[in-house]
Design a protein around this motif. Structure first.
Motif, PDB file in Angstrom:
ATOM      1  N   HIS A 346      48.541  70.362  36.149  1.00 26.52           N
ATOM      2  CA  HIS A 346      48.044  70.155  37.424  1.00 26.52           C
ATOM      3  C   HIS A 346      49.445  70.211  38.414  1.00 26.52           C
ATOM      4  O   HIS A 346      49.172  70.959  39.443  1.00 26.52           O
ATOM      5  CB  HIS A 346      46.967  69.233  37.691  1.00 26.52           C
ATOM      6  CG  HIS A 346      46.054  69.446  38.879  1.00 26.52           C
ATOM      7  ND1 HIS A 346      45.483  68.439  39.496  1.00 26.52           N
ATOM      8  CD2 HIS A 346      45.984  70.592  39.544  1.00 26.52           C
ATOM      9  CE1 HIS A 346      44.923  68.860  40.830  1.00 26.52           C
ATOM     10  NE2 HIS A 346      45.073  70.164  40.619  1.00 26.52           N
ATOM     11  N   ARG A 347      50.403  69.268  38.193  1.00 26.81           N
ATOM     12  CA  ARG A 347      51.226  68.964  39.167  1.00 26.81           C
ATOM     13  C   ARG A 347      52.223  70.429  39.134  1.00 26.81           C
ATOM     14  O   ARG A 347      52.755  70.853  40.131  1.00 26.81           O
ATOM     15  CB  ARG A 347      52.000  67.887  38.651  1.00 26.81           C
ATOM     16  CG  ARG A 347      53.382  67.586  39.365  1.00 26.81           C
ATOM     17  CD  ARG A 347      53.747  66.335  38.991  1.00 26.81           C
ATOM     18  NE  ARG A 347      54.148  66.220  37.499  1.00 26.81           N
ATOM     19  CZ  ARG A 347      55.040  65.117  36.914  1.00 26.81           C
ATOM     20  NH1 ARG A 347      55.237  63.994  37.775  1.00 26.81           N
ATOM     21  NH2 ARG A 347      55.160  65.217  35.685  1.00 26.81           N
ATOM     22  N   LEU A 348      52.415  70.948  37.767  1.00 29.82           N
ATOM     23  CA  LEU A 348      53.238  72.020  37.808  1.00 29.82           C
ATOM     24  C   LEU A 348      52.551  73.014  38.444  1.00 29.82           C
ATOM     25  O   LEU A 348      53.365  74.047  39.338  1.00 29.82           O
ATOM     26  CB  LEU A 348      53.385  72.120  36.313  1.00 29.82           C
ATOM     27  CG  LEU A 348      54.475  71.586  35.468  1.00 29.82           C
ATOM     28  CD1 LEU A 348      54.427  71.858  33.987  1.00 29.82           C
ATOM     29  CD2 LEU A 348      55.767  71.175  35.832  1.00 29.82           C
ATOM     30  N   THR A 349      51.565  73.267  38.329  1.00 30.55           N
ATOM     31  CA  THR A 349      50.681  74.521  39.086  1.00 30.55           C
ATOM     32  C   THR A 349      50.632  74.340  40.610  1.00 30.55           C
ATOM     33  O   THR A 349      50.867  75.415  41.372  1.00 30.55           O
ATOM     34  CB  THR A 349      49.210  74.692  38.633  1.00 30.55           C
ATOM     35  OG1 THR A 349      49.295  74.677  37.186  1.00 30.55           O
ATOM     36  CG2 THR A 349      48.642  75.721  39.297  1.00 30.55           C
ATOM     37  N   LEU A 350      50.621  73.158  41.052  1.00 31.22           N
ATOM     38  CA  LEU A 350      50.863  72.954  42.593  1.00 31.22           C
ATOM     39  C   LEU A 350      52.217  72.702  43.166  1.00 31.22           C
ATOM     40  O   LEU A 350      52.341  72.520  44.245  1.00 31.22           O
ATOM     41  CB  LEU A 350      49.987  71.544  42.924  1.00 31.22           C
ATOM     42  CG  LEU A 350      48.597  71.766  42.769  1.00 31.22           C
ATOM     43  CD1 LEU A 350      47.793  70.374  42.705  1.00 31.22           C
ATOM     44  CD2 LEU A 350      47.626  72.486  43.433  1.00 31.22           C
TER      45      LEU A 350
END
Length: 432
Positions: A346-350
């Motif tokens: 999730h962090r990578l996508t954001l």
């Protein structure tokens, strides 16, 4: 990891995404002026002398981090003309070393983006992306000749298009704001855990052991950043499940220890809109009641991830004597690894360059007085660990993930979190 929304995006009207050479060139052509979050630099930072001497690069980074973050763009003159720099002379390891040597505390999450010219001009640029720091104020120290050759220890900050130094009352305010941020982050994490715990316990028709895990960025995603689309949320869940399987295989190379995976088997990865979040669950819809293990997954727009799983569901075979609150350790372990992997994806996508705080709790309906009974696998069969402790309450477990965590760091964070719960039963992740 560079941010996806900067002053360049705002000025040029670009959607969130990586900074490109074309964006820099257009901003220069349109004469975008400097501000508290943008500083044009003509030449690369000069080679630093011995540690302890004044370092202009460290000062510029600290000023951005102490304000609201921003971009240092090298290869653009003060009158906003593209002059270019030699990318072969960029040494980001040296730049990072200067930050560690000259700043207290150091600024983490700084990224260095080399942008070769795409217009044939040969005027390459370097973009140094400095995030707003939750650890501000950052102090710069060193010998400063213009200050009568004396040692200085100051906290720089950006004021419009200039860099200044904090007065005593500004430093005091910055420290108060840091402590307030830390308190607010802890409170937000507590609220996520408590809300989810209340929700799933309220949905349980009989006492059960519920594992609730919350992962929250220490610096939440700003609301101006668009939320994930439904398909993007599905992709995050798929990649999180895949990564978790790989992490588990490396961390616990013993097949009998691997419990059922949380997301692939129990959810259809069919998230629906919630309150500033995507929600995927096999509960809460009476018309679609299921006999499967209760699971709840939330991807919040601010980067938070919350999961909940009913550990007691089918934890023991029907022939086994009744145990009120069985806690199968393989399911607990795999659920924690799933959540850590999901939070990371999730962090990578954001494109969030921020640490993540983790908290896991084991709860049941209040007032039952029942004991949590750990379940392990013996010769491939689930059995209650009679030699283990069976507490009525389990303390919350805590861990964290660094901004740029590799697989080893993810395994360490997930292991630390799972063991924080299992150790209270006298168990380890790996059998002894």
């Amino acid at each position: 990891m560079a941010r996806s929304w900067t002053r360049l995006h705002e000025f040029l009207g670009y959607p969130p995404g990586p900074v490109t050479y074309e964006m820099v060139a257009e901003a220069v052509q349109r004469k975008l002026g400097e501000g508290d979050d943008l500083d044009w630099k003509e030449a690369l930072p000069a080679t630093s002398p011995v540690p302890g001497q004044w370092n202009e690069f460290a000062k510029d980074v600290a000023a951005m981090a102490n304000t609201r973050g921003g971009l240092l763009i090298y290869g653009v003159s003060d009158d906003i003309a593209m002059v270019g720099i030699d990318l072969d002379k960029v040494n980001d390891k040296q730049l990072g070393h200067w930050l560690r040597v000259h700043l207290q505390p150091t600024v983490s999450g700084v990224s260095y983006l080399r942008l070769p010219a795409t217009d044939g001009s040969g005027k390459d640029v370097l973009v140094v992306d400095v995030p707003a720091s939750e650890m501000a104020p950052h102090f710069l120290y060193g010998w400063q000749q213009r200050d009568k050759d004396k040692t200085t220890f100051n906290a720089p900050f950006r004021h419009r298009d200039d860099t200044d130094y904090m007065a005593e009352h500004q430093i005091a305010l910055a420290f108060r704001e840091r402590f307030a941020r830390q308190d607010a982050a802890k409170t937000a994490l507590d609220e996520h855990v408590q809300h989810t715990t209340d929700l799933v316990l309220g949905e349980s028709e009989s006492p059960a052991a519920w594992l609730v895990v919350a992962a929250r960025p220490t610096r939440p995603i700003p609301r101006m950043v668009p939320a994930l689309s439904r398909s993007a949320a599905q992709d995050v869940m798929s990649r999180g499940a895949k990564r978790a399987r790989g992490l588990l295989a490396r961390a616990i190379p013993i097949p009998r220890m691997l419990g059922p995976q949380l997301f692939p088997d129990l959810l259809d990865r069919n998230p629906r809109k919630g309150l500033r979040r995507w929600v995927d669950t096999n509960m809460l819809v009476p018309a679609r009641a299921t006999r499967r293990r209760g699971v709840l997954v939330e991807l919040h727009h601010d980067g938070t991830v919350v999961t909940a799983v009913d550990l007691s569901h089918n934890a023991l075979p029907p022939s086994h004597p009744a145990v009120p609150l069985p806690v199968p350790s393989p399911v607990l372990i795999s659920s924690v690894f799933e959540t850590v992997a999901l939070a990371h994806e999730h962090r990578l996508t954001l494109r969030a360059d921020t640490p993540i705080e983790l908290r896991a709790v084991l709860q049941t309906q209040p007032g039952t007085g029942l004991r949590f009974a750990p379940v392990v696998f013996d010769l491939g069969r689930p059995v209650v660990a009679e030699w283990a402790r069976q507490p009525r309450t389990v303390q919350p477990a805590h861990s964290d993930l660094a901004p740029f965590a590799d697989d080893e760091s993810l395994i360490a964070g997930a292991t630390d979190l799972a063991e924080g719960l299992l150790n209270q039963f006298g168990l380890d992740i790996l059998p002894t």
